[in-house]
Design a protein around this motif. Structure first.
Motif, PDB file in Angstrom:
ATOM      1  N   ALA A  29       0.840  -1.213   0.000  1.00  0.00           N
ATOM      2  CA  ALA A  29       0.000   0.000   0.000  1.00  0.00           C
ATOM      3  C   ALA A  29       0.871   1.258   0.000  1.00  0.00           C
ATOM      4  CB  ALA A  29      -0.925   0.002   1.222  1.00  0.00           C
ATOM      5  N   VAL A  30       1.952   1.234   0.779  1.00  0.00           N
ATOM      6  CA  VAL A  30       2.859   2.382   0.819  1.00  0.00           C
ATOM      7  C   VAL A  30       3.441   2.607  -0.572  1.00  0.00           C
ATOM      8  CG1 VAL A  30       5.128   3.144   1.648  1.00  0.00           C
ATOM      9  CG2 VAL A  30       3.427   2.287   3.275  1.00  0.00           C
ATOM     10  N   TRP A  31       3.856   1.516  -1.232  1.00  0.00           N
ATOM     11  CA  TRP A  31       4.443   1.659  -2.569  1.00  0.00           C
ATOM     12  C   TRP A  31       3.417   2.231  -3.556  1.00  0.00           C
ATOM     13  CZ3 TRP A  31       8.667   2.408  -5.025  1.00  0.00           C
ATOM     14  CH2 TRP A  31       8.680   2.301  -6.422  1.00  0.00           C
ATOM     15  N   ARG A  32       2.161   1.762  -3.478  1.00  0.00           N
ATOM     16  CA  ARG A  32       1.150   2.263  -4.429  1.00  0.00           C
ATOM     17  C   ARG A  32       0.881   3.747  -4.202  1.00  0.00           C
ATOM     18  NH1 ARG A  32      -1.618  -2.757  -3.661  1.00  0.00           N
ATOM     19  NH2 ARG A  32      -3.104  -1.679  -2.343  1.00  0.00           N
ATOM     20  N   VAL A  33       0.861   4.161  -2.926  1.00  0.00           N
ATOM     21  CA  VAL A  33       0.668   5.590  -2.654  1.00  0.00           C
ATOM     22  C   VAL A  33       1.849   6.384  -3.221  1.00  0.00           C
ATOM     23  CG1 VAL A  33       0.548   7.357  -0.856  1.00  0.00           C
ATOM     24  CG2 VAL A  33      -0.782   5.263  -0.614  1.00  0.00           C
ATOM     25  N   LEU A  34       3.068   5.892  -3.013  1.00  0.00           N
ATOM     26  CA  LEU A  34       4.246   6.584  -3.545  1.00  0.00           C
ATOM     27  C   LEU A  34       4.183   6.690  -5.063  1.00  0.00           C
ATOM     28  CD1 LEU A  34       7.300   5.115  -1.589  1.00  0.00           C
ATOM     29  CD2 LEU A  34       6.168   7.320  -1.239  1.00  0.00           C
ATOM     30  N   ALA A  35       3.869   5.566  -5.712  1.00  0.00           N
ATOM     31  CA  ALA A  35       3.875   5.537  -7.178  1.00  0.00           C
ATOM     32  C   ALA A  35       2.819   6.486  -7.752  1.00  0.00           C
ATOM     33  CB  ALA A  35       3.652   4.114  -7.681  1.00  0.00           C
ATOM     34  N   ASN A  36       1.680   6.604  -7.051  1.00  0.00           N
ATOM     35  CA  ASN A  36       0.597   7.448  -7.582  1.00  0.00           C
ATOM     36  C   ASN A  36       0.656   8.889  -7.110  1.00  0.00           C
ATOM     37  OD1 ASN A  36      -0.774   5.443  -9.100  1.00  0.00           O
ATOM     38  ND2 ASN A  36      -1.571   4.574  -7.192  1.00  0.00           N
ATOM     39  N   HIS A  37       1.159   9.110  -5.895  1.00  0.00           N
ATOM     40  CA  HIS A  37       1.077  10.467  -5.334  1.00  0.00           C
ATOM     41  C   HIS A  37       2.407  10.999  -4.816  1.00  0.00           C
ATOM     42  CE1 HIS A  37      -3.226   9.803  -5.612  1.00  0.00           C
ATOM     43  NE2 HIS A  37      -3.087   8.712  -4.865  1.00  0.00           N
ATOM     44  N   GLY A  38       3.459  10.200  -4.881  1.00  0.00           N
ATOM     45  CA  GLY A  38       4.758  10.663  -4.409  1.00  0.00           C
ATOM     46  C   GLY A  38       4.806  10.813  -2.905  1.00  0.00           C
ATOM     47  N   PHE A  39       5.959  11.234  -2.400  1.00  0.00           N
ATOM     48  CA  PHE A  39       6.105  11.448  -0.963  1.00  0.00           C
ATOM     49  C   PHE A  39       5.198  12.585  -0.491  1.00  0.00           C
ATOM     50  CE2 PHE A  39       9.391   8.722   0.885  1.00  0.00           C
ATOM     51  CZ  PHE A  39       9.881   8.099  -0.257  1.00  0.00           C
ATOM     52  N   ASP A  40       4.904  13.526  -1.403  1.00  0.00           N
ATOM     53  CA  ASP A  40       4.023  14.640  -1.056  1.00  0.00           C
ATOM     54  C   ASP A  40       2.623  14.142  -0.684  1.00  0.00           C
ATOM     55  OD1 ASP A  40       3.516  17.472  -0.840  1.00  0.00           O
ATOM     56  OD2 ASP A  40       2.373  17.352  -2.702  1.00  0.00           O
ATOM     57  N   GLY A  41       2.209  13.049  -1.295  1.00  0.00           N
ATOM     58  CA  GLY A  41       0.867  12.535  -1.033  1.00  0.00           C
ATOM     59  C   GLY A  41       0.843  11.415  -0.013  1.00  0.00           C
ATOM     60  N   LEU A  42       2.003  11.170   0.601  1.00  0.00           N
ATOM     61  CA  LEU A  42       2.119  10.041   1.540  1.00  0.00           C
ATOM     62  C   LEU A  42       1.615  10.444   2.925  1.00  0.00           C
ATOM     63  CD1 LEU A  42       3.267   7.133   1.977  1.00  0.00           C
ATOM     64  CD2 LEU A  42       5.386   8.242   2.739  1.00  0.00           C
ATOM     65  N   THR A  43       0.455   9.914   3.289  1.00  0.00           N
ATOM     66  CA  THR A  43      -0.109  10.166   4.619  1.00  0.00           C
ATOM     67  C   THR A  43      -0.627   8.835   5.156  1.00  0.00           C
ATOM     68  OG1 THR A  43      -2.306  10.562   3.702  1.00  0.00           O
ATOM     69  CG2 THR A  43      -0.897  12.500   4.014  1.00  0.00           C
ATOM     70  N   LEU A  44      -0.792   8.774   6.464  1.00  0.00           N
ATOM     71  CA  LEU A  44      -1.369   7.562   7.062  1.00  0.00           C
ATOM     72  C   LEU A  44      -2.738   7.290   6.449  1.00  0.00           C
ATOM     73  CD1 LEU A  44      -0.446   7.980  10.852  1.00  0.00           C
ATOM     74  CD2 LEU A  44       0.543   6.363   9.208  1.00  0.00           C
ATOM     75  N   ARG A  45      -3.492   8.358   6.239  1.00  0.00           N
ATOM     76  CA  ARG A  45      -4.839   8.181   5.693  1.00  0.00           C
ATOM     77  C   ARG A  45      -4.792   7.592   4.279  1.00  0.00           C
ATOM     78  NH1 ARG A  45      -9.110  13.074   5.705  1.00  0.00           N
ATOM     79  NH2 ARG A  45      -8.596  12.938   7.926  1.00  0.00           N
ATOM     80  N   ALA A  46      -3.839   8.097   3.458  1.00  0.00           N
ATOM     81  CA  ALA A  46      -3.746   7.598   2.080  1.00  0.00           C
ATOM     82  C   ALA A  46      -3.377   6.116   2.068  1.00  0.00           C
ATOM     83  CB  ALA A  46      -2.725   8.416   1.290  1.00  0.00           C
ATOM     84  N   VAL A  47      -2.448   5.724   2.958  1.00  0.00           N
ATOM     85  CA  VAL A  47      -2.036   4.323   3.015  1.00  0.00           C
ATOM     86  C   VAL A  47      -3.204   3.463   3.509  1.00  0.00           C
ATOM     87  CG1 VAL A  47      -0.438   2.650   4.041  1.00  0.00           C
ATOM     88  CG2 VAL A  47       0.395   4.925   3.368  1.00  0.00           C
ATOM     89  N   ALA A  48      -3.917   3.965   4.523  1.00  0.00           N
ATOM     90  CA  ALA A  48      -5.064   3.233   5.062  1.00  0.00           C
ATOM     91  C   ALA A  48      -6.125   3.036   3.983  1.00  0.00           C
ATOM     92  CB  ALA A  48      -5.648   3.990   6.257  1.00  0.00           C
ATOM     93  N   THR A  49      -6.426   4.090   3.246  1.00  0.00           N
ATOM     94  CA  THR A  49      -7.419   4.003   2.174  1.00  0.00           C
ATOM     95  C   THR A  49      -6.999   2.961   1.143  1.00  0.00           C
ATOM     96  OG1 THR A  49      -7.954   6.332   2.479  1.00  0.00           O
ATOM     97  CG2 THR A  49      -8.636   5.332   0.390  1.00  0.00           C
TER      98      THR A  49
END
Lengths: 197, 197
Positions: free
Chosen positions: A17-37
């Motif tokens: 999940a962390v990797w998918r958030v990074l790939a789609n939104h970068g570190f700028d979009g990396l939040t606990l909520r984004a990973v949880a979603t």
């Protein structure tokens, strides 16, 4: 307490999940909520893994480094210039998967510049990469494919600079800089090196 | 309602505080709270200016672009290769002020990759910069300082790539890549271009 197997599965889910958030939104979009979603889980579950945003960012960096180092790399048939070419091809965003990885690293630069430990990790990563490029340049010099006029260490910085600067431009302008144009520009760069007096 | 002068002063204060946050913490560290702290004001005051984080980020991009475009630039004595050299020198982090500006832009790439409007702005900014570099290359070709073998548009991408890739490495490793080494590497790159057949 979950069985050992569940625990490992869950850790793998978090990593994915962390990797998918990074790939789609970068570190700028990396939040606990984004990973949880991304996991379909609660933010509460993630606070069990990451006490702070910084913990999450550092973990994400580990995931990015692991996936990058484990990706399939093209191999050169010969040492020297051919190996230098392949080493640079391996960092260009020539496919959607490679572009996602490039995007993660470009976004990581911002996160790293604001965190001493990550900054040191990036400095070391660059140093190691330049070292590998330098070895290719030294072999190319020994094979007389490249002049010894420019020190191999300098050519390594220059090659790393060219490749990463092209990565950034290609991420912002994939229409003007598709894979074949990137490869053409790389050939220009390499033939420029070989034609140096 | 504050008098007009107060209003303008406050706007200038906000702009200055946003710039200081960017220079010290990048777009990754840009929050209403950080800007408020920098101003010695309340976060509530800032929500009057920025309804969302995205508004703040877009405003910060405007401030970064304005300050970058208004900075003192070195001027070339001659067109062609000399002008290309100066155009590249102008983006290298050779001084603490220039390094702060570079750091802001590298961090902006992350913010821009996650926002369509900012991404388009960055794409256009690159296109304009490459256009200026291409004009220098064309002049250098007309003066026979550079071969016409490589199209000027390609040399422009390559020069932009070299410069920005060097910026990133220098930001992470100012000890190994101080100003004089950056300038030496630039000379290598330029003399590589002039020696191309």
């Amino acid at each position: 307490m979950p069985a050992r197997g569940d625990h490992d599965t869950r850790r793998a889910d978090v990593a994915e999940a962390v990797w998918r958030v990074l790939a789609n939104h970068g570190f700028d979009g990396l939040t606990l909520r984004a990973v949880a979603t991304e996991m379909g889980a609660s933010t509460g579950l993630l606070t069990h893994y990451f006490a702070t945003k910084r913990d999450l960012v550092r973990y994400a960096h580990e995931i990015a480094a692991e996936r990058t180092d484990a990706r399939p790399l093209r191999q050169a048939d010969e040492p020297g210039l051919a190996a230098l070419r392949v080493a640079l091809v391996n960092v260009l965003p020539l496919t959607p998967e490679a572009a996602a990885m490039s995007r993660v690293w470009v976004s990581f630069w911002d996160a790293a510049l604001g965190d001493d430990i990550l900054s040191e990790a990036q400095r070391t990563r660059y140093e190691n990469w330049r070292g590998r490029l330098q070895a290719c340049v030294e072999a190319a010099q020994a094979r007389r494919e490249l002049t010894r006029e420019t020190p191999a260490a300098d050519v390594a910085v220059e090659a790393a600079a060219f490749a990463h600067g092209l990565v950034v431009q290609a991420l912002f302008d994939p229409v003007r800089l598709p894979a074949d144009r990137q490869l053409g520009l790389l050939e220009n760069f390499l033939s420029g090196l070989t034609n140096r007096r």
